[in-house]
Design a protein around this motif. Structure first.
Motif, PDB file in Angstrom:
ATOM      1  N   ASN A 112       0.838  -1.205   0.000  1.00  0.00           N
ATOM      2  CA  ASN A 112       0.000   0.000   0.000  1.00  0.00           C
ATOM      3  C   ASN A 112       0.874   1.257   0.000  1.00  0.00           C
ATOM      4  OD1 ASN A 112      -2.426   1.454   0.076  1.00  0.00           O
ATOM      5  ND2 ASN A 112      -2.475   1.496   2.315  1.00  0.00           N
ATOM      6  N   ASN A 137       0.517   1.835  -4.374  1.00  0.00           N
ATOM      7  CA  ASN A 137      -0.810   2.389  -4.623  1.00  0.00           C
ATOM      8  C   ASN A 137      -0.799   3.688  -5.407  1.00  0.00           C
ATOM      9  OD1 ASN A 137      -1.965   0.282  -3.281  1.00  0.00           O
ATOM     10  ND2 ASN A 137      -3.119   1.541  -1.825  1.00  0.00           N
ATOM     11  N   LYS A 236      -3.449   3.374 -11.407  1.00  0.00           N
ATOM     12  CA  LYS A 236      -3.455   3.969 -10.072  1.00  0.00           C
ATOM     13  C   LYS A 236      -2.903   5.396 -10.167  1.00  0.00           C
ATOM     14  CE  LYS A 236      -1.433   0.049  -8.751  1.00  0.00           C
ATOM     15  NZ  LYS A 236      -0.781  -1.006  -7.923  1.00  0.00           N
ATOM     16  N   GLU A 296      -7.463   9.967  -1.646  1.00  0.00           N
ATOM     17  CA  GLU A 296      -7.815   8.536  -1.653  1.00  0.00           C
ATOM     18  C   GLU A 296      -8.772   8.229  -0.487  1.00  0.00           C
ATOM     19  OE1 GLU A 296      -5.537   4.258  -1.631  1.00  0.00           O
ATOM     20  OE2 GLU A 296      -5.017   5.709  -0.096  1.00  0.00           O
TER      21      GLU A 296
END
Length: 299
Positions: A112, A137, A236, A296
C-alpha cells in the motif's frame, strides 16, 4: 568487494535531521540505512533520493508527512548517506542498485505504498514500482524519469557525465548547491559532505551518471522498456511534481502524463525551484503528497 563505512560521528548534530538510524543488510556485509519515521501502522510513504544526495534531502518533508499519520521511510541508496559504500566505481550497476533496493523493500514487506521519487530515485523507483506493482498504490515523481536510451539526452547531462567520470574534483555539497535556487547554510553544506570523509567514499556518486541508459543497447535498457510496458497500463494515481528550474528533466513530466493512464485527471503541479526541489519547495512538495493521500481517503 571492499566496503567502506562512514563514521557515525560525522552525522552528529546535523541541522534538522533528528531521525533515528535504522539498518538492514541488503547482502552479506552490506548495510543500508533508512529513516523510518511516524506510526509503524501508518500507510507507508517511501521517499527515494538521487545523486549525489541522501535522505537528508527530505528532512523538511518527512516530519510534515509523518505528523499527518503516515509512516515515512527514506532509505539511503548504497554508496550514499549512512549506508555502506563499496569502494570501486565498478562495484555499482543499475541492476545491483535495483537488487539492493528490492531486498530492502521485500525484507520490510511494505505494501500500500505511496512512492515519492526524484533524480536517480525515479530511475530506481519507477522500475521498482513497475516490477512490484502490487505493493504500490500511487506514484509521485519530482524532477525524474525512467530513460530507456531510445531518446537523445540533453547536452547538459553529457557534460555532467563527463565531469563525474574525469574531474579529479567532485565537490558533493557544491553540486547540490548548483541544483538548488536558495543558498544552503554552512551546516547544510556540511551535512551533504558528511557521508564522504574522503574521495575514496565517492565511488557510488561517481558511478551514477555513467549508469543512466543513453543508448538503446545499454545494459539497463531492456528492463526499463519492460517497466514502461507496465507503466503504460498503470491506472493507479500517478502525479508529477516538477520544478520550473531544472534543465535536465524539463519536459519529462508532460512525457509521463501522456504515456501513463493513471496520470489522467491528476493534480499535476510545477513548483518553484531548481533540480533539488526538496530544498527549494519542501512544504509545497509535502503538501502534494498529503493532498494525494487525503484524496484517496475521501474517495
Amino acid at each position: 568487494m571492499r566496503i567502506l563505512r562512514t563514521d557515525e560521528a560525522r552525522f552528529a548534530g546535523l541541522p534538522d535531521y533528528p531521525f533515528q538510524a535504522n539498518y538492514l543488510d541488503v547482502e552479506p556485509g552490506l548495510r543500508m540505512h533508512f529513516v523510518d519515521h511516524g506510526p509503524t501502522n501508518g500507510t507507508p510513504v517511501v521517499m527515494l533520493h538521487g545523486e549525489p544526495s541522501w535522505s537528508y534531502l527530505y528532512r523538511h518533508m518527512i516530519p510534515m508527512v509523518a505528523e499527518a499519520g503516515y509512516r515515512v521511510l527514506a532509505p539511503d541508496l548504497i554508496g550514499f548517506g549512512k549506508s555502506d559504500k563499496p569502494a570501486s566505481v565498478t562495484d555499482y550497476s543499475y541492476s545491483r542498485h535495483m537488487s539492493w533496493l528490492t531486498r530492502w523493500l521485500e525484507d520490510l514487506n511494505l505494501t500500500n505504498i505511496t512512492l515519492v521519487c526524484q533524480n536517480w530515485g525515479s530511475l530506481l523507483g519507477l522500475r521498482l514500482a513497475a516490477e512490484h506493482h502490487r505493493r504500490f498504490n500511487r506514484i509521485i515523481v519530482g524532477n525524474g524519469m525512467l530513460p530507456t536510451g531510445d531518446s537523445p539526452v540533453p547536452a547538459v547531462f553529457r557534460a555532467w557525465k563527463a565531469f563525474a567520470n574525469h574531474s579529479p574534483w567532485f565537490p558533493v555539497a557544491r553540486i547540490i548547491q548548483l541544483g538548488t535556487e536558495r543558498a544552503l547554510s554552512p551546516g547544510e553544506m556540511a551535512a551533504y559532505e558528511a557521508p564522504f570523509p574522503s574521495a575514496a567514499f565517492k565511488a557510488g556518486a561517481r558511478a551514477f551518471p555513467g549508469l543512466v541508459p543513453i543508448s538503446p543497447d545499454d545494459p539497463a535498457s531492456a528492463a526499463n522498456r519492460e517497466a514502461w510496458r507496465i507503466l503504460e497500463k498503470w491506472r493507479k494515481p500517478f502525479i508529477t511534481c516538477f520544478s520550473n528550474g531544472d534543465p535536465i528533466t524539463r519536459g519529462g513530466d508532460r512525457h509521463m502524463q501522456r504515456r501513463i493512464p493513471g496520470a489522467l485527471g491528476q493534480p499535476h503541479i510545477t513548483l518553484r525551484g531548481g533540480h533539488f526541489l526538496q530544498e527549494d519547495s519542501p512544504r509545497e512538495f509535502a503538501r502534494v503528497i498529503l493532498d494525494a493521500l487525503k484524496a484517496e481517503m475521501a474517495a
